[in-house]
Design an enzyme around this catalytic site. Structure first.
Site, PDB file in Angstrom:
ATOM      1  N   LEU A  31       0.814  -1.215   0.000  1.00 34.49           N
ATOM      2  CA  LEU A  31       0.000   0.000   0.000  1.00 34.49           C
ATOM      3  C   LEU A  31       0.847   1.264   0.000  1.00 34.49           C
ATOM      4  CD1 LEU A  31      -2.697  -1.166   2.574  1.00 34.49           C
ATOM      5  CD2 LEU A  31      -2.695  -1.389   0.078  1.00 34.49           C
ATOM      6  N   HIS A  35      -3.521   4.197  -2.437  1.00 36.69           N
ATOM      7  CA  HIS A  35      -4.510   3.326  -1.792  1.00 36.69           C
ATOM      8  C   HIS A  35      -5.162   4.048  -0.608  1.00 36.69           C
ATOM      9  CE1 HIS A  35      -1.599   0.222  -3.461  1.00 36.69           C
ATOM     10  NE2 HIS A  35      -2.741  -0.200  -3.960  1.00 36.69           N
TER      11      HIS A  35
HETATM   12  P1  AMP Z   1      -3.870  -2.246  -6.769  1.00 37.38           P
HETATM   13  O1  AMP Z   1      -3.421  -2.583  -5.386  1.00 37.38           O
HETATM   14  O2  AMP Z   1      -2.772  -1.837  -7.687  1.00 37.38           O
HETATM   15  O3  AMP Z   1      -4.788  -3.283  -7.367  1.00 37.38           O
HETATM   16  O4  AMP Z   1      -4.769  -0.950  -6.632  1.00 37.38           O
HETATM   17  C1  AMP Z   1      -5.871  -0.919  -5.772  1.00 37.38           C
HETATM   18  C2  AMP Z   1      -6.644   0.344  -6.020  1.00 37.38           C
HETATM   19  O5  AMP Z   1      -5.807   1.472  -5.784  1.00 37.38           O
HETATM   20  C3  AMP Z   1      -7.128   0.482  -7.463  1.00 37.38           C
HETATM   21  O6  AMP Z   1      -8.452   0.995  -7.460  1.00 37.38           O
HETATM   22  C4  AMP Z   1      -6.143   1.451  -8.053  1.00 37.38           C
HETATM   23  O7  AMP Z   1      -6.678   2.189  -9.135  1.00 37.38           O
HETATM   24  C5  AMP Z   1      -5.883   2.353  -6.875  1.00 37.38           C
HETATM   25  N1  AMP Z   1      -4.628   3.101  -7.053  1.00 37.38           N
HETATM   26  C6  AMP Z   1      -3.421   2.596  -7.397  1.00 37.38           C
HETATM   27  N2  AMP Z   1      -2.518   3.592  -7.531  1.00 37.38           N
HETATM   28  C7  AMP Z   1      -3.174   4.745  -7.283  1.00 37.38           C
HETATM   29  C8  AMP Z   1      -2.798   6.126  -7.269  1.00 37.38           C
HETATM   30  N3  AMP Z   1      -1.553   6.507  -7.562  1.00 37.38           N
HETATM   31  N4  AMP Z   1      -3.729   7.055  -6.970  1.00 37.38           N
HETATM   32  C9  AMP Z   1      -5.012   6.665  -6.684  1.00 37.38           C
HETATM   33  N5  AMP Z   1      -5.433   5.385  -6.664  1.00 37.38           N
HETATM   34  C10 AMP Z   1      -4.530   4.439  -6.965  1.00 37.38           C
END
Ligand code: AMP
Length: 334
Positions: A31, A35
């Protein structure tokens, strides 16, 4: 924060919140601030925030980084605790979600299969034209499958996803509509960035400090410059899609060349632009894209730019020494 490592344990803990408004933030862990911004937004819309950490094997192709995906459970828990998440679902092994007899999956992509709806004309599948779907066959099916399962297990009223994964956000809204998750409201949170503009991502840690410094700023820099170019165009039409996509590609190339000269002269084969793509941010319909492996040929999308399209989405993916970086901005039509 309560932590459930089995499905049974999760369902028991979930039942204690039956009268509450619940929001849900699914993640794959490792995270970062991106996140956590989703969790902050979730808090504003519910009594209870539930999150999950699960590296979903169904969305990784065999050659992708499932095995080396960063798993940092202890520090993740500290962060979730600090951000006052109420309940975490972190399946201790894959079998909790995909038992040995698992069979049923959600498919969005194939148009070659017979349309199962009688008497319906095939109106075209926007996802088939999306470079992100073309580049990662089966990826969105894996995402849709795990989210369907998680939505049924968690039964949230609100789900929060990051604009960072713009096409995924459109897929999630489509899934919620198509499969009638009638109690779920989908919220999209803005992209959290490093101070140099690099969109935060768990995969950024595959980059060296030098790569972060020199390549980090060039994605957002190119997108911002293209936003400025876009603002100069009056009465944006389909033909302008080509202009914008090509402009963005050229920006990326120029900045890449400069960064490569600074970091590793003569090693340009390790740095590549995968694609630049312009679509309707609401429907996902593609207006045009430039895929690098097609000899930089501009591919016009089937969709026309129509009056009802408010926000367009300009998405880019580049590879820096094998690390896949994606970013996007909105181009607002006024
Ligand atoms: P992940 O753990 O990569 O599957 O991401 C989980 C959630 O966090 C997803 O909805 C992603 O789009 C969001 N997320 C990942 N990176 C970012 C970021 N830099 N800014 C905002 N949300 C993010």
């Amino acid at each position: 924060m309560k932590i459930a490592k089995t499905l049974e344990e999760f369902l028991r803990l979930r039942s204690t919140y039956s009268q509450k408004r619940v929001s849900f933030v699914p993640t794959m862990g490792n995270l970062h601030q991106g996140h956590l911004s989703l969790i902050k937004q979730a808090k504003q819309h519910s009594d209870i925030v539930i999150s999950s950490i699960f590296v979903n094997p169904a969305q990784f192709a065999p050659h992708e980084d499932f095995d080396k995906y960063p798993r940092t459970f202890e520090t993740d828990i500290e962060k979730l605790n600090l951000n006052k998440v109420d309940l975490l679902f972190a399946p201790k092994n894959i079998n909790e979600l995909y038992p040995a007899n698992f069979l049923t999956r959600v498919y969005l992509t194939p148009s070659t299969l017979a349309n199962p709806l009688r008497n319906s004309r095939n109106s075209g599948n926007w996802l088939e034209e999306q470079p992100e779907s073309l580049r990662r066959p089966g990826f969105f099916d894996g995402v849709a499958t795990v989210l369907t399962k998680l939505f049924n297990i968690v039964r949230p009223n609100v789900v929060v996803f990051g604009q960072k994964d713009a096409i995924q956000c459109i897929v999630v809204k489509q899934l919620v509509r198509d499969l009638n998750f009638v109690d779920i409201n989908v919220l999209v949170a803005e992209i959290e960035r490093e101070s140099n503009g690099l969109a935060m991502s768990s995969r950024n840690q595959y980059l060296s400090e030098l790569e972060k410094k020199h390549f980090g700023p060039l994605l957002y820099g190119s997108l911002r410059e293209t936003q400025r170019k876009f603002a100069e165009i009056r009465g944006f039409e389909k033909k302008n899609a080509k202009e914008i996509v090509k402009f963005c590609f050229a920006q990326l190339e120029e900045r890449f060349c400069k960064a490569i000269r600074e970091v590793k002269p003569g090693k340009s084969e390790n740095f590549a632009i995968e694609y630049v793509s312009l679509c309707d941010n609401e429907t996902g319909q593609v207006f045009g894209a430039l895929l690098n492996e097609k000899h930089k040929e501009f591919k016009e999308g089937r969709s026309e730019i129509i009056q009802s399209c408010n926000d367009m989405n300009l998405s880019i993916v580049v590879r820096v020494n094998g690390t896949r970086l994606l970013d996007n901005v909105l181009l607002k039509r006024i």
